[in-house]
Design a protein around this motif. Structure first.
Motif, PDB file in Angstrom:
ATOM      1  N   TYR A 131      -1.307   7.865  -2.319  1.00 35.03           N
ATOM      2  CA  TYR A 131      -1.570   6.883  -3.221  1.00 35.03           C
ATOM      3  C   TYR A 131      -2.175   5.568  -2.409  1.00 35.03           C
ATOM      4  O   TYR A 131      -1.550   4.649  -2.311  1.00 35.03           O
ATOM      5  CB  TYR A 131      -0.305   6.574  -3.876  1.00 35.03           C
ATOM      6  CG  TYR A 131       0.327   7.877  -4.701  1.00 35.03           C
ATOM      7  CD1 TYR A 131      -0.263   8.204  -5.790  1.00 35.03           C
ATOM      8  CD2 TYR A 131       1.171   8.572  -4.185  1.00 35.03           C
ATOM      9  CE1 TYR A 131       0.409   9.464  -6.588  1.00 35.03           C
ATOM     10  CE2 TYR A 131       1.877   9.663  -4.701  1.00 35.03           C
ATOM     11  CZ  TYR A 131       1.577  10.072  -5.925  1.00 35.03           C
ATOM     12  OH  TYR A 131       1.917  11.067  -6.523  1.00 35.03           O
ATOM     13  N   PRO A 132      -3.333   5.655  -2.090  1.00 33.49           N
ATOM     14  CA  PRO A 132      -3.981   4.783  -1.374  1.00 33.49           C
ATOM     15  C   PRO A 132      -4.340   3.442  -2.075  1.00 33.49           C
ATOM     16  O   PRO A 132      -5.577   2.942  -2.193  1.00 33.49           O
ATOM     17  CB  PRO A 132      -5.312   5.502  -0.912  1.00 33.49           C
ATOM     18  CG  PRO A 132      -5.479   6.411  -2.147  1.00 33.49           C
ATOM     19  CD  PRO A 132      -4.284   6.915  -2.631  1.00 33.49           C
ATOM     20  N   PHE A 133      -3.427   2.858  -2.773  1.00 31.41           N
ATOM     21  CA  PHE A 133      -3.646   1.612  -3.451  1.00 31.41           C
ATOM     22  C   PHE A 133      -2.395   0.904  -3.505  1.00 31.41           C
ATOM     23  O   PHE A 133      -1.106   1.558  -3.335  1.00 31.41           O
ATOM     24  CB  PHE A 133      -4.224   1.782  -4.682  1.00 31.41           C
ATOM     25  CG  PHE A 133      -3.698   2.875  -5.552  1.00 31.41           C
ATOM     26  CD1 PHE A 133      -2.465   2.561  -6.385  1.00 31.41           C
ATOM     27  CD2 PHE A 133      -4.125   4.168  -5.739  1.00 31.41           C
ATOM     28  CE1 PHE A 133      -1.712   3.481  -7.160  1.00 31.41           C
ATOM     29  CE2 PHE A 133      -3.429   4.846  -6.553  1.00 31.41           C
ATOM     30  CZ  PHE A 133      -2.339   4.849  -7.320  1.00 31.41           C
ATOM     31  N   SER A 134      -2.196  -0.449  -4.133  1.00 25.64           N
ATOM     32  CA  SER A 134      -1.037  -0.999  -4.368  1.00 25.64           C
ATOM     33  C   SER A 134      -0.865  -1.168  -5.897  1.00 25.64           C
ATOM     34  O   SER A 134      -1.569  -0.852  -6.735  1.00 25.64           O
ATOM     35  CB  SER A 134      -1.039  -2.296  -3.713  1.00 25.64           C
ATOM     36  OG  SER A 134      -1.786  -3.421  -4.567  1.00 25.64           O
ATOM     37  N   LEU A 135       0.386  -1.646  -6.174  1.00 24.87           N
ATOM     38  CA  LEU A 135       0.773  -1.659  -7.655  1.00 24.87           C
ATOM     39  C   LEU A 135      -0.276  -2.968  -8.291  1.00 24.87           C
ATOM     40  O   LEU A 135      -0.841  -2.721  -9.357  1.00 24.87           O
ATOM     41  CB  LEU A 135       2.231  -2.192  -7.853  1.00 24.87           C
ATOM     42  CG  LEU A 135       2.561  -2.923  -9.364  1.00 24.87           C
ATOM     43  CD1 LEU A 135       2.265  -1.592 -10.428  1.00 24.87           C
ATOM     44  CD2 LEU A 135       3.900  -3.457  -9.480  1.00 24.87           C
ATOM     45  N   HIS A 168       0.780  -1.115  -0.076  1.00 27.83           N
ATOM     46  CA  HIS A 168       0.136  -0.009   0.049  1.00 27.83           C
ATOM     47  C   HIS A 168       0.759   1.222  -0.066  1.00 27.83           C
ATOM     48  O   HIS A 168       1.845   1.353   0.719  1.00 27.83           O
ATOM     49  CB  HIS A 168      -0.897   0.073   1.149  1.00 27.83           C
ATOM     50  CG  HIS A 168      -2.049   1.063   1.311  1.00 27.83           C
ATOM     51  ND1 HIS A 168      -1.640   2.300   1.619  1.00 27.83           N
ATOM     52  CD2 HIS A 168      -3.367   1.110   0.952  1.00 27.83           C
ATOM     53  CE1 HIS A 168      -2.687   3.016   1.512  1.00 27.83           C
ATOM     54  NE2 HIS A 168      -3.817   2.271   1.103  1.00 27.83           N
ATOM     55  N   MET A 169       0.691   2.254  -0.829  1.00 27.51           N
ATOM     56  CA  MET A 169       1.517   3.261  -1.014  1.00 27.51           C
ATOM     57  C   MET A 169       1.174   4.576  -0.170  1.00 27.51           C
ATOM     58  O   MET A 169       1.787   5.725  -0.465  1.00 27.51           O
ATOM     59  CB  MET A 169       1.573   3.595  -2.682  1.00 27.51           C
ATOM     60  CG  MET A 169       2.212   2.519  -3.406  1.00 27.51           C
ATOM     61  SD  MET A 169       3.671   1.692  -3.219  1.00 27.51           S
ATOM     62  CE  MET A 169       4.863   3.041  -3.127  1.00 27.51           C
ATOM     63  N   GLY A 170       0.440   4.422   0.747  1.00 29.64           N
ATOM     64  CA  GLY A 170       0.186   5.289   1.818  1.00 29.64           C
ATOM     65  C   GLY A 170      -1.008   6.494   1.435  1.00 29.64           C
ATOM     66  O   GLY A 170      -1.778   6.294   0.528  1.00 29.64           O
ATOM     67  N   ASP A 171      -0.939   7.489   2.214  1.00 37.55           N
ATOM     68  CA  ASP A 171      -2.272   8.445   2.118  1.00 37.55           C
ATOM     69  C   ASP A 171      -2.152   8.922   0.897  1.00 37.55           C
ATOM     70  O   ASP A 171      -3.350   9.523   0.182  1.00 37.55           O
ATOM     71  CB  ASP A 171      -2.073   9.343   3.050  1.00 37.55           C
ATOM     72  CG  ASP A 171      -2.267   8.734   4.380  1.00 37.55           C
ATOM     73  OD1 ASP A 171      -3.100   7.708   4.664  1.00 37.55           O
ATOM     74  OD2 ASP A 171      -2.162   9.565   5.738  1.00 37.55           O
ATOM     75  N   GLU A 202       3.303   5.006 -15.691  1.00 38.26           N
ATOM     76  CA  GLU A 202       2.474   5.774 -14.573  1.00 38.26           C
ATOM     77  C   GLU A 202       2.937   5.706 -13.114  1.00 38.26           C
ATOM     78  O   GLU A 202       2.742   6.608 -12.362  1.00 38.26           O
ATOM     79  CB  GLU A 202       1.200   6.090 -14.933  1.00 38.26           C
ATOM     80  CG  GLU A 202       0.418   4.402 -14.521  1.00 38.26           C
ATOM     81  CD  GLU A 202      -0.939   4.559 -14.470  1.00 38.26           C
ATOM     82  OE1 GLU A 202      -1.516   4.971 -13.787  1.00 38.26           O
ATOM     83  OE2 GLU A 202      -1.553   3.952 -15.535  1.00 38.26           O
ATOM     84  N   MET A 203       3.234   4.531 -12.892  1.00 39.19           N
ATOM     85  CA  MET A 203       3.484   4.243 -11.559  1.00 39.19           C
ATOM     86  C   MET A 203       5.000   4.566 -11.006  1.00 39.19           C
ATOM     87  O   MET A 203       5.337   4.821  -9.559  1.00 39.19           O
ATOM     88  CB  MET A 203       3.458   2.511 -11.119  1.00 39.19           C
ATOM     89  CG  MET A 203       1.828   2.263 -11.332  1.00 39.19           C
ATOM     90  SD  MET A 203       0.972   2.742  -9.825  1.00 39.19           S
ATOM     91  CE  MET A 203       1.522   1.884  -8.506  1.00 39.19           C
ATOM     92  N   VAL A 204       6.005   4.744 -11.804  1.00 39.35           N
ATOM     93  CA  VAL A 204       7.088   5.698 -11.581  1.00 39.35           C
ATOM     94  C   VAL A 204       6.767   7.001 -10.785  1.00 39.35           C
ATOM     95  O   VAL A 204       7.660   7.397  -9.865  1.00 39.35           O
ATOM     96  CB  VAL A 204       8.077   6.132 -12.819  1.00 39.35           C
ATOM     97  CG1 VAL A 204       9.249   6.799 -12.410  1.00 39.35           C
ATOM     98  CG2 VAL A 204       8.438   4.711 -13.318  1.00 39.35           C
ATOM     99  N   SER A 205       5.642   7.553 -11.113  1.00 35.45           N
ATOM    100  CA  SER A 205       5.493   8.990 -10.448  1.00 35.45           C
ATOM    101  C   SER A 205       4.960   8.558  -9.057  1.00 35.45           C
ATOM    102  O   SER A 205       5.286   9.368  -8.048  1.00 35.45           O
ATOM    103  CB  SER A 205       4.319   9.598 -11.111  1.00 35.45           C
ATOM    104  OG  SER A 205       3.507  10.393 -10.501  1.00 35.45           O
ATOM    105  N   VAL A 206       4.285   7.450  -8.857  1.00 37.74           N
ATOM    106  CA  VAL A 206       4.111   7.123  -7.517  1.00 37.74           C
ATOM    107  C   VAL A 206       5.489   6.983  -6.631  1.00 37.74           C
ATOM    108  O   VAL A 206       5.459   7.239  -5.448  1.00 37.74           O
ATOM    109  CB  VAL A 206       3.067   6.037  -7.253  1.00 37.74           C
ATOM    110  CG1 VAL A 206       2.877   5.420  -5.954  1.00 37.74           C
ATOM    111  CG2 VAL A 206       1.631   6.157  -8.083  1.00 37.74           C
ATOM    112  N   LEU A 207       6.281   6.045  -7.133  1.00 41.77           N
ATOM    113  CA  LEU A 207       7.324   5.441  -6.394  1.00 41.77           C
ATOM    114  C   LEU A 207       7.865   6.849  -6.109  1.00 41.77           C
ATOM    115  O   LEU A 207       8.755   6.978  -5.013  1.00 41.77           O
ATOM    116  CB  LEU A 207       8.249   4.893  -7.396  1.00 41.77           C
ATOM    117  CG  LEU A 207       9.477   4.305  -6.673  1.00 41.77           C
ATOM    118  CD1 LEU A 207       9.557   3.390  -5.598  1.00 41.77           C
ATOM    119  CD2 LEU A 207      10.649   3.900  -7.946  1.00 41.77           C
TER     120      LEU A 207
END
Length: 302
Positions: A172-176, A167-170, A206-211
């Motif tokens: 980003y409230p979801f997982s890969l 879970h990527m936190g507040d 698009e998930m590089v942005s989340v990381l």
């Protein structure tokens, strides 16, 4: 017979999904929440900008193949918001032989522009955002960002990783894995080590942005709060890519520009993603955080 007619690649119409309705930062919901968006004068919570990046990946892989995932740069200026239920199509200019930069854009089904971008490979010269930053005028007087300055670095180095079920936190409230259930363009490279050319699942563009952003609170840039912000420009560049699922990385951040418009104050941050020991640059993200002036209650007085 030859023609000078410019041609482009395009993908199908897609309906990107909203996954930030529950996003929270600084103790409040974000612009991606419908109620908050309506208070700020928008008709609904917009889908996060980098969600649209996935629609370009098959087109750019068609042009540059595996090299795109290792040395590609996607540099985008967001033009109009998209809400869930709207359809979007991605376009990429077909390059001349040997070209290292192409023009990209996305449109809604009715032709409304969503974003304009450049995509490039390796050291292809200035990107779209390099050109936009070069045209910035110094802001006259900042309020929300009064305590920031160009060259300011994050308070600490940030250690990050993205596991498949993490879970990527507040922010980003979801997982890969949850993202892969709803991503517009999925690939077994994102989840299956045995088919990935790198022997490991890779993180989607698009998930590089989340990381690169989920730990950004640790940078402690002194932005006055509470305030609502949005992404106005974003660039993701692979230097020694791709980034891998389940791999440890280290992030160093720097404010590289400050700007202002009628409605916003912006700080541009370059986040450099290194190997876990900090010795090898793997990727970079350039992000224009646009803070909405009217979302800061003390703006008129200050």
């Amino acid at each position: 017979m030859s023609f000078d007619t410019p041609l482009c690649l395009c993908g199908p119409l897609r309906e990107p999904k909203q996954m930030l309705a529950d996003q929270q930062y600084s103790g409040h919901t974000s612009i991606h929440d419908d109620d908050m968006a309506e208070k700020l004068g928008f008709r609904a919570g917009p889908i996060e900008g980098p969600t649209h990046f996935s629609q370009f990946t098959p087109l750019l892989a068609e042009i540059w193949g595996q090299d795109w995932f290792e040395r590609g740069c996607f540099s985008a200026h967001f033009q109009n918001m998209v809400v869930e239920g709207e359809q979007v199509r991605a376009f990429v200019e077909r390059p001349a032989p040997g070209a290292t930069r192409v023009r990209c854009w996305a449109e809604k089904a009715d032709g409304t522009p969503v974003l304009e971008a450049s995509a490039s490979i390796g050291d292809a010269g200035p990107s779209l955002l390099d050109e936009r930053m070069a045209r910035l005028r110094p802001p006259e007087r900042l309020v929300i960002l009064a305590d920031l300055h160009v060259g300011m670095t994050g308070a600490e180095e940030e250690r990050v990783r993205m596991d498949a079920d993490q879970h990527m936190g507040d922010l980003y409230p979801f997982s890969l894995n949850q993202k892969l259930e709803r991503i517009t363009e999925n690939s077994p490279w994102y989840s299956q080590a045995d088919v990935s050319p790198w022997g490991r699942p890779i993180i989607p563009l698009e998930m590089v942005s989340v990381l690169a952003e989920y730990s950004s609170k640790q940078a402690a840039f002194p932005v006055k709060q509470p305030v609502i912000g949005l992404f106005a420009d974003q660039e993701i560049r692979m230097v020694d890519g791709p980034l891998l699922v389940g791999e440890d990385y280290l992030i160093r951040r720097e404010v590289v520009a400050l700007s202002e418009s009628k409605r916003t104050e912006s700080y541009w941050v370059r986040s450099r993603i290194y190997s876990a020991d900090g010795s090898q640059l793997k990727a970079e993200m350039l992000l224009n955080h646009a803070t909405l002036k009217h979302s800061y209650a003390d703006y008129p007085q200050e």
